[in-house]
Write an enzyme that holds these catalytic residues in place. Structure first.
Site, PDB file in Angstrom:
ATOM      1  N   TYR A 151      57.606  28.876 -75.195  1.00 15.16           N
ATOM      2  CA  TYR A 151      57.967  30.227 -75.655  1.00 15.16           C
ATOM      3  C   TYR A 151      59.369  30.201 -76.279  1.00 15.16           C
ATOM      4  O   TYR A 151      59.580  30.735 -77.377  1.00 15.16           O
ATOM      5  CB  TYR A 151      57.908  31.189 -74.463  1.00 15.16           C
ATOM      6  CG  TYR A 151      58.222  32.635 -74.789  1.00 15.16           C
ATOM      7  CD1 TYR A 151      57.288  33.450 -75.421  1.00 15.16           C
ATOM      8  CD2 TYR A 151      59.452  33.198 -74.447  1.00 15.16           C
ATOM      9  CE1 TYR A 151      57.566  34.788 -75.704  1.00 15.16           C
ATOM     10  CE2 TYR A 151      59.739  34.531 -74.726  1.00 15.16           C
ATOM     11  CZ  TYR A 151      58.804  35.323 -75.352  1.00 15.16           C
ATOM     12  OH  TYR A 151      59.081  36.636 -75.627  1.00 15.16           O
ATOM     13  N   LYS A 155      60.423  31.065 -80.150  1.00 12.80           N
ATOM     14  CA  LYS A 155      61.339  32.172 -80.433  1.00 12.80           C
ATOM     15  C   LYS A 155      62.622  31.680 -81.109  1.00 12.80           C
ATOM     16  O   LYS A 155      63.226  32.396 -81.908  1.00 12.80           O
ATOM     17  CB  LYS A 155      61.641  32.945 -79.147  1.00 12.80           C
ATOM     18  CG  LYS A 155      60.429  33.698 -78.592  1.00 12.80           C
ATOM     19  CD  LYS A 155      59.878  34.703 -79.612  1.00 12.80           C
ATOM     20  CE  LYS A 155      58.816  35.610 -79.023  1.00 12.80           C
ATOM     21  NZ  LYS A 155      58.287  36.565 -80.007  1.00 12.80           N
TER      22      LYS A 155
HETATM   23  P1  NAP Z   1      52.736  43.043 -74.953  1.00 15.99           P
HETATM   24  O1  NAP Z   1      52.943  44.361 -74.307  1.00 15.99           O
HETATM   25  O2  NAP Z   1      52.067  41.950 -74.207  1.00 15.99           O
HETATM   26  O3  NAP Z   1      51.972  43.297 -76.343  1.00 15.99           O
HETATM   27  C1  NAP Z   1      51.698  42.204 -77.165  1.00 15.99           C
HETATM   28  C2  NAP Z   1      51.133  42.703 -78.468  1.00 15.99           C
HETATM   29  O4  NAP Z   1      50.941  41.556 -79.313  1.00 15.99           O
HETATM   30  C3  NAP Z   1      49.794  43.398 -78.296  1.00 15.99           C
HETATM   31  O5  NAP Z   1      49.754  44.531 -79.131  1.00 15.99           O
HETATM   32  C4  NAP Z   1      48.798  42.341 -78.762  1.00 15.99           C
HETATM   33  O6  NAP Z   1      47.672  42.897 -79.411  1.00 15.99           O
HETATM   34  C5  NAP Z   1      49.619  41.598 -79.803  1.00 15.99           C
HETATM   35  N1  NAP Z   1      49.100  40.253 -80.062  1.00 15.99           N
HETATM   36  C6  NAP Z   1      49.090  39.171 -79.239  1.00 15.99           C
HETATM   37  N2  NAP Z   1      48.515  38.132 -79.847  1.00 15.99           N
HETATM   38  C7  NAP Z   1      48.139  38.565 -81.085  1.00 15.99           C
HETATM   39  C8  NAP Z   1      47.498  37.939 -82.184  1.00 15.99           C
HETATM   40  N3  NAP Z   1      47.113  36.660 -82.138  1.00 15.99           N
HETATM   41  N4  NAP Z   1      47.279  38.678 -83.292  1.00 15.99           N
HETATM   42  C9  NAP Z   1      47.664  39.985 -83.357  1.00 15.99           C
HETATM   43  N5  NAP Z   1      48.278  40.621 -82.348  1.00 15.99           N
HETATM   44  C10 NAP Z   1      48.509  39.910 -81.214  1.00 15.99           C
HETATM   45  O7  NAP Z   1      54.129  42.410 -75.422  1.00 15.99           O
HETATM   46  P2  NAP Z   1      55.520  43.115 -75.783  1.00 15.99           P
HETATM   47  O8  NAP Z   1      56.377  43.027 -74.583  1.00 15.99           O
HETATM   48  O9  NAP Z   1      55.312  44.405 -76.465  1.00 15.99           O
HETATM   49  O10 NAP Z   1      56.090  42.030 -76.821  1.00 15.99           O
HETATM   50  C11 NAP Z   1      56.210  42.261 -78.215  1.00 15.99           C
HETATM   51  C12 NAP Z   1      57.100  41.180 -78.791  1.00 15.99           C
HETATM   52  O11 NAP Z   1      58.376  41.228 -78.165  1.00 15.99           O
HETATM   53  C13 NAP Z   1      56.575  39.763 -78.564  1.00 15.99           C
HETATM   54  O12 NAP Z   1      56.827  38.972 -79.702  1.00 15.99           O
HETATM   55  C14 NAP Z   1      57.407  39.288 -77.387  1.00 15.99           C
HETATM   56  O13 NAP Z   1      57.506  37.876 -77.344  1.00 15.99           O
HETATM   57  C15 NAP Z   1      58.722  39.958 -77.678  1.00 15.99           C
HETATM   58  N6  NAP Z   1      59.579  40.084 -76.506  1.00 15.99           N
HETATM   59  C16 NAP Z   1      59.198  40.834 -75.425  1.00 15.99           C
HETATM   60  C17 NAP Z   1      60.039  40.916 -74.326  1.00 15.99           C
HETATM   61  C18 NAP Z   1      59.696  41.694 -73.088  1.00 15.99           C
HETATM   62  O14 NAP Z   1      60.438  41.614 -72.093  1.00 15.99           O
HETATM   63  N7  NAP Z   1      58.635  42.477 -73.074  1.00 15.99           N
HETATM   64  C19 NAP Z   1      61.275  40.236 -74.332  1.00 15.99           C
HETATM   65  C20 NAP Z   1      61.621  39.488 -75.444  1.00 15.99           C
HETATM   66  C21 NAP Z   1      60.775  39.422 -76.533  1.00 15.99           C
HETATM   67  P3  NAP Z   1      46.156  42.894 -78.817  1.00 15.99           P
HETATM   68  O15 NAP Z   1      46.266  43.351 -77.381  1.00 15.99           O
HETATM   69  O16 NAP Z   1      45.470  43.864 -79.714  1.00 15.99           O
HETATM   70  O17 NAP Z   1      45.640  41.492 -78.950  1.00 15.99           O
END
Ligand code: NAP
Length: 243
Positions: A151, A155
């Site tokens: 990961y 990133k």
């Molecule tokens: P989340 O709640 O798990 O949601 C992930 C989203 O990504 C969902 O809408 C999912 O869509 C979509 N997704 C996953 N694989 C996909 C694919 N192959 N094609 C299209 N869509 C896909 O995650 P989140 O926390 O909102 O994270 C969003 C971003 O922020 C990510 O890049 C994550 O790495 C980053 N981030 C998050 C955090 C945190 O603490 N939450 C921290 C740092 C960075 P479906 O369900 O429709 O497949």
């Protein structure tokens, strides 16, 4: 009206970003992969308020599906003005337990997807001499997260992609920036216990856990006309956890 594509917008940070951009008057394309119901519900929530939104399915780790998604979008509007590469997955594993499949999936969903989407979005932006690309990285891409080597590598790759592409596209009026979120309450962090969250809060200078709205606000800032002189930057939105 400017057109925005947010990848992975069915849930979490992407969904809240779609809400904010729609409320601010943008035409929003909500990309989803495995959650059609959540994407559809979000879209109805927005269009019921008279806001402009549509859903579009694609696994953004698949170059053919990304090409088809852009072909579909180009039939619905002139092109994407603002691309937000947000789709992502996470996994916690000891480095020695990471399989080839784990590695390839992590890199393709979190990093190659941004390459595929930028490649399809750029010709329209270059032609228009205006564009905004906003990539969602992570603080673990900045400093490295234990048991998240794949990961963190993906990133960190997003940060490299952002900086290099910003160099190349500046003269075309296109900015490329990156947001590096800290711990945000979404499905991605739902495995953490209340004790985990309490410990994380204690380690965070603001004493809080981030919300999807915190990241959406940063994306709106980068998208603004007034942010034209800001490119190649990594904005940590992490309560001061990483400085
Ligand atoms: P989340 O709640 O798990 O949601 C992930 C989203 O990504 C969902 O809408 C999912 O869509 C979509 N997704 C996953 N694989 C996909 C694919 N192959 N094609 C299209 N869509 C896909 O995650 P989140 O926390 O909102 O994270 C969003 C971003 O922020 C990510 O890049 C994550 O790495 C980053 N981030 C998050 C955090 C945190 O603490 N939450 C921290 C740092 C960075 P479906 O369900 O429709 O497949």
């Amino acid at each position: 009206m400017k057109n925005v594509l947010i990848t992975g917008a069915s849930r979490g940070i992407g969904a809240q970003t779609a809400r904010l951009f729609a409320e601010k008057g943008y035409n929003v394309f909500i990309n989803y992969n495995l959650s059609p119901d959540a994407a559809g519900k979000l879209c109805s929530e927005l269009t019921d308020k008279g806001l402009s939104a549509a859903i579009i399915k694609a696994d953004v780790s698949d170059p053919d599906q990304v090409r088809s998604m852009f072909a579909e979008i180009n039939e619905l509007c002139s092109g994407i003005d603002i691309l937000i590469n947000n789709a992502g997955i996470a996994q916690t594993k000891l480095f020695t337990d990471i399989t080839d499949d784990d590695w390839n999936r992590m890199l393709s969903v979190n990093l190659s997807s941004a390459f595929f989407c930028c490649r399809s979005a750029l010709p329209y932006m270059i032609n228009k001499k205006w564009g905004r690309i906003i990539n969602i990285s992570s603080m673990w891409g900045q400093v490295g997260g234990s048991c998240e080597v794949h990961y963190s590598a993906a990133k960190a790759g997003i940060i490299g992609l952002t900086k290099a592409l910003a160099m190349e596209e500046g003269l075309s009026g296109i900015t490329v920036n990156c947001i590096a979120p800290g711990v945000i309450r979404t499905d991605m962090t739902s495995h953490l216990s209340n004790e985990d969250f309490s410990a994380l809060k204690e380690e965070t200078p603001t004493g809080t856990i981030g919300t999807p709205g915190d990241i959406a606000g940063a994306a709106l800032f980068f998208a603004a006309e007034s942010s034209a002189f800001i490119t190649g930057q990594v904005l940590g939105v992490n309560g001061g956890f990483v400085v």
